[in-house]
Design a protein around this motif. Sequence first.
Motif, PDB file in Angstrom:
ATOM      1  N   ALA A  50       0.839  -1.208   0.000  1.00  0.00           N
ATOM      2  CA  ALA A  50       0.000   0.000   0.000  1.00  0.00           C
ATOM      3  C   ALA A  50       0.871   1.255   0.000  1.00  0.00           C
ATOM      4  CB  ALA A  50      -0.940  -0.004   1.202  1.00  0.00           C
ATOM      5  N   LEU A  51       1.979   1.223   0.737  1.00  0.00           N
ATOM      6  CA  LEU A  51       2.891   2.364   0.743  1.00  0.00           C
ATOM      7  C   LEU A  51       3.522   2.544  -0.632  1.00  0.00           C
ATOM      8  CD1 LEU A  51       4.292   4.644   2.237  1.00  0.00           C
ATOM      9  CD2 LEU A  51       5.993   2.984   3.012  1.00  0.00           C
ATOM     10  N   MET A  52       3.945   1.446  -1.265  1.00  0.00           N
ATOM     11  CA  MET A  52       4.532   1.524  -2.605  1.00  0.00           C
ATOM     12  C   MET A  52       3.532   2.123  -3.584  1.00  0.00           C
ATOM     13  SD  MET A  52       7.069   0.879  -4.574  1.00  0.00           S
ATOM     14  CE  MET A  52       6.653   2.128  -5.741  1.00  0.00           C
ATOM     15  N   ARG A  53       2.290   1.644  -3.536  1.00  0.00           N
ATOM     16  CA  ARG A  53       1.257   2.165  -4.435  1.00  0.00           C
ATOM     17  C   ARG A  53       1.003   3.656  -4.176  1.00  0.00           C
ATOM     18  NH1 ARG A  53      -1.410  -1.452  -7.496  1.00  0.00           N
ATOM     19  NH2 ARG A  53      -1.088  -3.649  -7.037  1.00  0.00           N
ATOM     20  N   SER A  54       0.985   4.050  -2.907  1.00  0.00           N
ATOM     21  CA  SER A  54       0.741   5.464  -2.596  1.00  0.00           C
ATOM     22  C   SER A  54       1.910   6.329  -3.056  1.00  0.00           C
ATOM     23  CB  SER A  54       0.475   5.654  -1.105  1.00  0.00           C
ATOM     24  OG  SER A  54       1.653   5.465  -0.329  1.00  0.00           O
ATOM     25  N   ARG A  55       3.115   5.807  -2.981  1.00  0.00           N
ATOM     26  CA  ARG A  55       4.282   6.571  -3.441  1.00  0.00           C
ATOM     27  C   ARG A  55       4.272   6.690  -4.967  1.00  0.00           C
ATOM     28  NH1 ARG A  55       8.318   8.025  -0.836  1.00  0.00           N
ATOM     29  NH2 ARG A  55       9.865   7.257  -2.324  1.00  0.00           N
ATOM     30  N   TYR A  56       3.936   5.613  -5.675  1.00  0.00           N
ATOM     31  CA  TYR A  56       3.808   5.698  -7.133  1.00  0.00           C
ATOM     32  C   TYR A  56       2.759   6.758  -7.486  1.00  0.00           C
ATOM     33  CZ  TYR A  56       2.418   4.803 -11.865  1.00  0.00           C
ATOM     34  OH  TYR A  56       2.100   4.992 -13.194  1.00  0.00           O
ATOM     35  N   SER A  57       1.619   6.713  -6.820  1.00  0.00           N
ATOM     36  CA  SER A  57       0.564   7.689  -7.095  1.00  0.00           C
ATOM     37  C   SER A  57       1.024   9.109  -6.804  1.00  0.00           C
ATOM     38  CB  SER A  57      -0.699   7.373  -6.277  1.00  0.00           C
ATOM     39  OG  SER A  57      -1.302   6.194  -6.764  1.00  0.00           O
ATOM     40  N   ALA A  58       1.854   9.284  -5.769  1.00  0.00           N
ATOM     41  CA  ALA A  58       2.378  10.615  -5.462  1.00  0.00           C
ATOM     42  C   ALA A  58       3.253  11.128  -6.613  1.00  0.00           C
ATOM     43  CB  ALA A  58       3.163  10.592  -4.152  1.00  0.00           C
ATOM     44  N   PHE A  59       4.049  10.241  -7.203  1.00  0.00           N
ATOM     45  CA  PHE A  59       4.806  10.646  -8.386  1.00  0.00           C
ATOM     46  C   PHE A  59       3.840  11.030  -9.507  1.00  0.00           C
ATOM     47  CE2 PHE A  59       8.465   8.444  -6.468  1.00  0.00           C
ATOM     48  CZ  PHE A  59       9.488   9.325  -6.800  1.00  0.00           C
ATOM     49  N   ALA A  60       2.799  10.221  -9.707  1.00  0.00           N
ATOM     50  CA  ALA A  60       1.856  10.453 -10.810  1.00  0.00           C
ATOM     51  C   ALA A  60       1.087  11.762 -10.656  1.00  0.00           C
ATOM     52  CB  ALA A  60       0.889   9.280 -10.924  1.00  0.00           C
ATOM     53  N   VAL A  61       0.756  12.137  -9.425  1.00  0.00           N
ATOM     54  CA  VAL A  61      -0.041  13.359  -9.220  1.00  0.00           C
ATOM     55  C   VAL A  61       0.812  14.561  -8.822  1.00  0.00           C
ATOM     56  CG1 VAL A  61      -2.097  12.022  -8.618  1.00  0.00           C
ATOM     57  CG2 VAL A  61      -0.643  12.929  -6.783  1.00  0.00           C
ATOM     58  N   GLY A  62       2.104  14.363  -8.632  1.00  0.00           N
ATOM     59  CA  GLY A  62       2.993  15.475  -8.310  1.00  0.00           C
ATOM     60  C   GLY A  62       2.985  15.908  -6.860  1.00  0.00           C
ATOM     61  N   ASP A  63       2.833  14.958  -5.936  1.00  0.00           N
ATOM     62  CA  ASP A  63       2.775  15.281  -4.512  1.00  0.00           C
ATOM     63  C   ASP A  63       4.158  15.120  -3.870  1.00  0.00           C
ATOM     64  OD1 ASP A  63       2.186  15.608  -1.827  1.00  0.00           O
ATOM     65  OD2 ASP A  63       0.381  14.374  -1.897  1.00  0.00           O
ATOM     66  N   LEU A  64       5.013  16.127  -4.043  1.00  0.00           N
ATOM     67  CA  LEU A  64       6.358  16.094  -3.470  1.00  0.00           C
ATOM     68  C   LEU A  64       6.339  16.030  -1.944  1.00  0.00           C
ATOM     69  CD1 LEU A  64       8.393  18.628  -5.647  1.00  0.00           C
ATOM     70  CD2 LEU A  64       8.828  16.190  -5.370  1.00  0.00           C
ATOM     71  N   ALA A  65       5.391  16.708  -1.325  1.00  0.00           N
ATOM     72  CA  ALA A  65       5.330  16.726   0.144  1.00  0.00           C
ATOM     73  C   ALA A  65       5.111  15.317   0.696  1.00  0.00           C
ATOM     74  CB  ALA A  65       4.231  17.672   0.617  1.00  0.00           C
ATOM     75  N   TYR A  66       4.206  14.552   0.082  1.00  0.00           N
ATOM     76  CA  TYR A  66       3.970  13.189   0.549  1.00  0.00           C
ATOM     77  C   TYR A  66       5.210  12.325   0.320  1.00  0.00           C
ATOM     78  CZ  TYR A  66       2.339   8.480   1.124  1.00  0.00           C
ATOM     79  OH  TYR A  66       2.222   7.176   1.544  1.00  0.00           O
ATOM     80  N   LEU A  67       5.845  12.475  -0.837  1.00  0.00           N
ATOM     81  CA  LEU A  67       7.056  11.696  -1.098  1.00  0.00           C
ATOM     82  C   LEU A  67       8.119  11.976  -0.041  1.00  0.00           C
ATOM     83  CD1 LEU A  67       7.184  11.959  -4.967  1.00  0.00           C
ATOM     84  CD2 LEU A  67       6.869   9.870  -3.605  1.00  0.00           C
TER      85      LEU A  67
END
Length: 122
Positions: free
Chosen positions: A39-56
């Motif tokens: 779930a963490l891996m998927r959320s990190r991939y999604s953060a790259f896809a949506v441009g969420d640097l803060a979450y990364l």
Amino acid sequence: MIDDVVPIGAPCPCGLPARYDDCCGRIHRGDASAVTAEALMRSRYSAFAVGDLAYLARSWHPDTRPPVLDFEPGQRWLGLQVLRHARLGDDRATVAFIARSKVAGRAQQLAETSRFVRESGQ
């Protein structure tokens, strides 16, 4: 801004059959936690896809996080395939995956096995 990248009701970039708001968006906003390394891996991939640097930055282990986080200009993320997820005890796991993207019209593929560790409940 993330709301400009992921329209309301859009599917989650992580590939699970859910809307972004109900899937990785909840984790990005801090409304939920990733309960497994997958779930963490998927959320990190999604953060790259949506441009969420803060979450990364928040979800990247400080020992391996680059000093400066940035995105490749024009990179578009096309899909994530999780190959396997292995727990290595209560607080460690690995996730093997393939992430596909496109930059300047050129297809790219990243195949990796990432290591995850839970510290202080995160």
